[in-house]
Design an enzyme around this catalytic site. Structure first.
Site, PDB file in Angstrom:
ATOM      1  N   HIS A  28       1.092  -1.362   0.184  1.00  0.00           N
ATOM      2  CA  HIS A  28      -0.138  -0.029   0.195  1.00  0.00           C
ATOM      3  C   HIS A  28       0.773   1.230  -0.298  1.00  0.00           C
ATOM      4  O   HIS A  28       0.148   2.359  -0.810  1.00  0.00           O
ATOM      5  CB  HIS A  28      -0.796  -0.058   1.328  1.00  0.00           C
ATOM      6  CG  HIS A  28      -2.094  -0.996   1.152  1.00  0.00           C
ATOM      7  ND1 HIS A  28      -1.858  -1.807   2.924  1.00  0.00           N
ATOM      8  CD2 HIS A  28      -2.615  -1.472   0.755  1.00  0.00           C
ATOM      9  CE1 HIS A  28      -2.702  -2.797   2.198  1.00  0.00           C
ATOM     10  NE2 HIS A  28      -3.524  -2.764   0.936  1.00  0.00           N
ATOM     11  N   GLN A  52     -18.237  -6.245  -2.182  1.00  0.00           N
ATOM     12  CA  GLN A  52     -17.212  -7.050  -2.612  1.00  0.00           C
ATOM     13  C   GLN A  52     -17.128  -8.270  -2.200  1.00  0.00           C
ATOM     14  O   GLN A  52     -16.708  -9.275  -2.200  1.00  0.00           O
ATOM     15  CB  GLN A  52     -15.752  -6.218  -2.724  1.00  0.00           C
ATOM     16  CG  GLN A  52     -15.010  -5.823  -1.744  1.00  0.00           C
ATOM     17  CD  GLN A  52     -13.988  -4.943  -1.896  1.00  0.00           C
ATOM     18  OE1 GLN A  52     -13.789  -4.233  -1.946  1.00  0.00           O
ATOM     19  NE2 GLN A  52     -12.617  -5.297  -2.242  1.00  0.00           N
TER      20      GLN A  52
END
Ligand code: AMP
Length: 282
Positions: A28, A52
């Protein structure tokens, strides 16, 4: 957040968005670093997106660690941390979803029905709220990045989608928030994904182009690790994710496998220079 976005536009800032689900790691942070190089205002979002996850997946136990994440983002030089709540993204009566057809039905989409519908929808919403000129995604989730790029193109979005390299642990395992679920034995076993891709990489570097030879080489390596429950080891066109029998254009070599209850993904990007020179990037 809308107010922040308006102010950035007024001040002619170049805004970059890095969407995440938190439990941050160096993968990230590499997206943040890339955003900082290109943008004068970097927004990171943390949102564990319920739409999701299927009911049988790990939504409620997905790793969350906001204090540590905040500290990491501050040291990485993020200008704004966006932490929407589920009721802000999906208020009562919410009923609009985005489906990128075709692409979302293959591989990950076939094994996780509805997953990419949730991903495309939340990313579209984040892009609408933050209004960034650039949005950054990792190639670790290659199908996701391709779907988002397709959506941005198809819907004439103003945000440019930037796909960044895979960050790996020293032993080759692709970094992932889900790696924390692995016990010591499975953590060791999971390095087989990288080794299988390396086997395919070696063949490519030796001029082998037919997908079946590369797949056979990957399966030989994967079979040596009995803890790996392989979902697929596939070679696909990088735009459409249709299977390729012969690698003569930009392609992904993709692997998905489960170690215990933890499902991991990895891939290699195969590309060609203008002179036809092949690169196979892990
Ligand atoms: P996630 O928090 O898992 O939804 O990931 C947020 C973003 O970070 C996505 O665009 C991922 O593809 C990206 N990402 C996750 N792991 C890595 C990695 N090992 N290297 C580069 N990017 C990554």
């Amino acid at each position: 957040m809308k107010e922040f976005a308006r102010k950035q536009r007024e001040e002619n800032r170049i805004v970059g968005l890095v969407p995440t689900m938190g439990a941050l790691h160096a993968g990230h942070l590499s997206l943040i670093k890339r955003a900082r190089q290109q943008c004068s205002s970097v927004v990171a979002s943390i949102f564990v997106n319920p739409t999701q996850f299927s009911p049988s997946e790990d939504f409620s136990k997905y790793p969350r660690n906001l204090p540590a994440d905040t500290e990491k983002l501050e040291s990485a030089g993020v200008h704004c941390l966006f932490l929407p709540e589920a009721k802000e993204i999906y208020p009562q009566g919410y009923s609009t979803y985005i489906t990128v057809e075709g692409l979302s039905e293959r591989l990950e989409g076939r094994l996780r029905p509805g997953h990419f519908r949730g991903v495309s929808t939340v990313v579209m919403k984040l892009l609408q709220i933050v209004q960034p000129q650039f949005a950054y995604f990792g190639r670790k989730d290659a199908q996701q990045a391709t779907i988002i790029s397709r959506m941005a193109k198809d819907l004439n979005l103003d945000s440019e989608i930037v796909v960044c390299a895979i960050q790996r642990e020293p032993d080759g395992l692709a970094m992932s928030s889900r790696n924390v679920y692995l016990n010591v034995t499975d953590r060791q076993a999971a390095t087989v994904l990288h080794r299988a891709l390396q086997a395919a990489q070696l063949l490519l570097q030796n001029g082998i182009r037919d997908a079946s030879s590369l797949q056979a080489a990957m399966h030989r390596v994967l079979k040596e690790e009995s803890r790996a429950k392989v979902d697929y080891a596939e070679i696909v066109d990088a735009q459409t994710f249709e299977p390729l029998t012969h690698i003569n254009r930009t392609a992904y070599v993709l692997i998905a496998a489960k170690f215990g209850e933890t499902r991991l993904l990895d891939n290699m990007l195969v590309d060609f220079s203008d002179t036809g020179q092949l690169t196979a990037e892990l």
